[in-house]
Design an enzyme around this catalytic site. Structure first.
Site, mmCIF file in Angstrom:
data_model
loop_
_atom_site.group_PDB
_atom_site.id
_atom_site.type_symbol
_atom_site.label_atom_id
_atom_site.label_comp_id
_atom_site.label_asym_id
_atom_site.label_seq_id
_atom_site.Cartn_x
_atom_site.Cartn_y
_atom_site.Cartn_z
ATOM 1 C CD GLN A 92 -5.527 11.639 0.681
ATOM 2 O OE1 GLN A 92 -6.308 12.382 0.093
ATOM 3 N NE2 GLN A 92 -5.898 10.459 1.138
ATOM 4 C CG ASP A 95 2.546 13.200 -7.873
ATOM 5 O OD1 ASP A 95 2.764 14.286 -7.275
ATOM 6 O OD2 ASP A 95 1.407 12.853 -8.245
ATOM 7 C CG HIS A 112 -0.222 8.744 1.924
ATOM 8 N ND1 HIS A 112 -1.348 8.697 1.130
ATOM 9 C CD2 HIS A 112 -0.680 8.722 3.206
ATOM 10 C CE1 HIS A 112 -2.431 8.652 1.893
ATOM 11 N NE2 HIS A 112 -2.047 8.658 3.147
ATOM 12 C CB CYS A 120 16.838 -0.148 4.285
ATOM 13 S SG CYS A 120 17.117 -1.768 5.075
ATOM 14 C CB CYS A 123 19.613 -0.388 8.425
ATOM 15 S SG CYS A 123 19.941 0.101 6.709
ATOM 16 C CB SER A 187 -12.134 8.857 -2.442
ATOM 17 O OG SER A 187 -11.201 8.282 -1.531
#
Length: 245
Positions: A92, A95, A112, A120, A123, A187
């Site tokens: 998730q 980094d 994620h 963008c 586009c 969690s």
């Protein structure tokens, strides 16, 4: 623990806290300390409010993740892969510390997205984040897309956005095709990521949870470890590798 030959791992923000990146829902979490920050993380607020976007760009520019280095938990999962036990590493986190630690990119499923690219929203242009942040540092507080002038954000999934179908499919496949599902530093309250535990259990896998706080899936786990992740995960990985020998 009996030796599994296939382990799928789900990691959350707790894996990166030892690298200096705050989690979200823990006692010292970003959203625990500032509940409004969670509300501002929705895609609708981001699109509608220039102030939210300006604050987001400043947060990206000054994120501690840019100085973060992989920690013992990241390195332990590299060892699990080198031992031939890792089916997939579902994360998730945005980094990329798993890849920087040495995990094979083809093994890592980024639910994620990644903070290291910008996109963008008009586009779909993808730009290296450092290029956009250089514009922010030079004084652009809400840098538009260089191609179409549209709104840009990190190439990540905000609240209100769906996971990319191919990414979710890969994560579901990994959860359903392992002998052990290991959830670390999450969690297990945000779906569909949390539901991967149920998918693994339904497919016959054992579940092990390593997290500082209780999770909704604790009652269904073979083992729950509430010790510091930087110590607990390397010990658990060593146990799995030793059992497989």
């Amino acid at each position: 623990m009996n030796a599994p030959t296939s382990v799928s791992v789900l990691t959350g923000a707790g894996v990166s806290t030892d690298s200096g990146i705050p989690d979200y829902r823990g006692p010292q979490g970003v959203w625990t300390k500032n509940p409004r920050a969670e509300a501002d993380a929705t895609i609708d607020r981001y699109l509608a409010d220039p102030e939210v976007r300006r604050a987001a760009w400043q947060a990206r520019l000054h994120s501690p993740a840019w100085q973060a280095e992989p920690n013992a938990a990241h390195l332990a999962l590299v060892e699990l892969e080198r031992a031939g036990l890792l089916r997939a590493l579902i994360t998730q986190n945005i980094d990329e510390l798993h890849q920087r630690a040495g995990s094979s990119p083809e093994k890592v499923i980024e639910l994620h997205g990644t903070m290291r690219r910008a996109e963008c929203l008009s586009c779909d242009l993808i730009t290296p984040m450092e290029e956009v942040l250089a514009r922010v540092a030079a004084g652009e507080d809400d840098p538009p897309c260089p191609r179409c002038g549209g709104i840009q954000k990190a190439n990540t999934i905000s609240f209100g956005q769906s996971l990319r179908p191919e990414v979710l499919t890969a994560a579901l496949d990994a959860a359903r095709s392992c002998e052990l599902f290991l959830a670390v530093g999450t969690s297990l309250t945000v779906h569909p990521a949390a539901g991967l535990c149920g998918e693994a259990l339904d497919a016959g896998a054992r579940l092990v949870i390593v997290n500082a706080q209780p999770t909704p899936y604790d009652p269904y786990a073979d083992r729950v470890v509430n010790e510091p992740i930087g110590q607990a995960l390397p010990a658990l990985v060593k146990e799995l590798i030793d059992a497989a020998r």
